[in-house]
Scaffold this motif. Structure first.
Motif, PDB file in Angstrom:
ATOM      1  N   ILE A 298       0.832  -1.208   0.000  1.00 41.99           N
ATOM      2  CA  ILE A 298       0.000   0.000   0.000  1.00 41.99           C
ATOM      3  C   ILE A 298       0.870   1.263   0.000  1.00 41.99           C
ATOM      4  O   ILE A 298       0.744   2.106  -0.892  1.00 41.99           O
TER       5      ILE A 298
ATOM      6  N   GLN B 157       2.757   2.317  -3.218  1.00 43.60           N
ATOM      7  CA  GLN B 157       2.074   2.947  -4.368  1.00 43.60           C
ATOM      8  C   GLN B 157       2.419   4.431  -4.503  1.00 43.60           C
ATOM      9  O   GLN B 157       2.148   5.026  -5.539  1.00 43.60           O
TER      10      GLN B 157
ATOM     11  N   HIS C 151      -6.707  -0.851   0.197  1.00 45.22           N
ATOM     12  CA  HIS C 151      -6.933  -0.195  -1.105  1.00 45.22           C
ATOM     13  C   HIS C 151      -8.221   0.631  -1.073  1.00 45.22           C
ATOM     14  O   HIS C 151      -8.267   1.742  -1.620  1.00 45.22           O
TER      15      HIS C 151
ATOM     16  N   ASN D 157      -6.906   8.502  -3.411  1.00 42.03           N
ATOM     17  CA  ASN D 157      -5.523   8.078  -3.626  1.00 42.03           C
ATOM     18  C   ASN D 157      -4.527   9.239  -3.492  1.00 42.03           C
ATOM     19  O   ASN D 157      -3.467   9.239  -4.119  1.00 42.03           O
TER      20      ASN D 157
END
Length: 254
Positions: free
Chosen positions: A30, A33, A63, A71
């Motif tokens: 995670i 990213q 996610h 994000n």
């Protein structure tokens, strides 16, 4: 095995598991990213917070958390509206629900606005060579704003005996160097020498089978006992052995 044989065996297992292949099945994917420091540490902290139970579910729900924050976790935390938080309704990971998630966002905003961020708040003070008091202090800061009593359980306190597995895992991610591409190594004001093994059922059971842990409970006293051996094996990077213990337990059913 004698002490040297045990160290050699564990060193081999570190090499086997401390490589990028490990990332695909682990929540550490995670924070990987992201490229901005604050995004990495917030994503890592939230993923580590829900890192108990089924690993696939942990990754999927992590996610989802990132998706709910567009994000862009740091930007979301600093600039979210009440309407944005309302989108969290319905989120749940085991006992961590939407109300907990909303509070975590608000508390993280307070930490970045008023306390210099996660790296600063979790920094050991007074030349401490461990994180026991740093984690305790972090919990005090984390809950200094109004909160529901139910949310307290999602941040552990080693001064109350907790092994603080999830925070220790998060610290490993942030502090250990990124030479092998697994841990992120972005907190240069911290020292890997002071880290603790994230003690859970798997690592605890393997440590006992190998004779490097005698205490039956997975608590802070067990952490302190395990620290002695792992720091003896590698004083600068004792927590690299988490990869060996975890890999032996989860992947090899040792």
């Amino acid at each position: 095995m004698n002490k040297k044989e045990l160290k050699d065996f564990l060193d081999e297992k570190v090499i086997q598991y401390n490589n990028p292949d490990f990332i695909d099945s682990d929540p550490i994917q995670i924070p990987h990213q992201f490229s901005v420091k604050e995004d990495i540490e917030i994503a890592g902290f939230l993923a580590a917070t829900i890192a108990w139970g089924n690993r696939k579910m942990i990754i999927n729900n992590s996610h989802k958390m990132m998706d709910l924050m567009g994000n862009s976790p740091y930007d979301f935390i600093m600039n979210h509206s009440e309407e944005d938080l309302a989108n969290f309704d319905g989120f749940v990971h085991r006992t961590f629900n939407a109300d907990d998630f909303k509070f975590f966002v608000q508390s993280l905003k307070n930490i970045y606005q008023n306390h210099g961020g996660l790296e600063t708040v979790l920094q050991p003070k007074n030349n401490a060579d461990n994180y026991q008091h740093a984690i305790h202090h972090f919990k005090q800061v984390f809950f200094e704003i109004p909160h529901q009593p139910r949310t307290l359980k999602h941040v552990s306190d080693p001064l109350k005996g907790s092994a603080s597995k999830r925070i220790n895992m998060f610290l490993r991610w942030m502090v250990r160097d990124n030479t092998t591409g697994v841990d992120l190594g972005i907190w240069h004001t911290h020292s890997a020498a002071h880290l603790h093994c994230p003690l859970d059922v798997h690592t605890g059971n393997i440590a006992r089978k190998l004779g490097i842990l005698t205490r039956k409970q997975n608590d802070w006293k067990a952490i302190q006992e395990l620290d002695l051996t792992l720091r003896d094996f590698d004083a600068k990077d004792p927590v690299k052995y988490d990869f060996a213990l975890f890999g032996l337990g989860v992947f090899e059913k040792f």
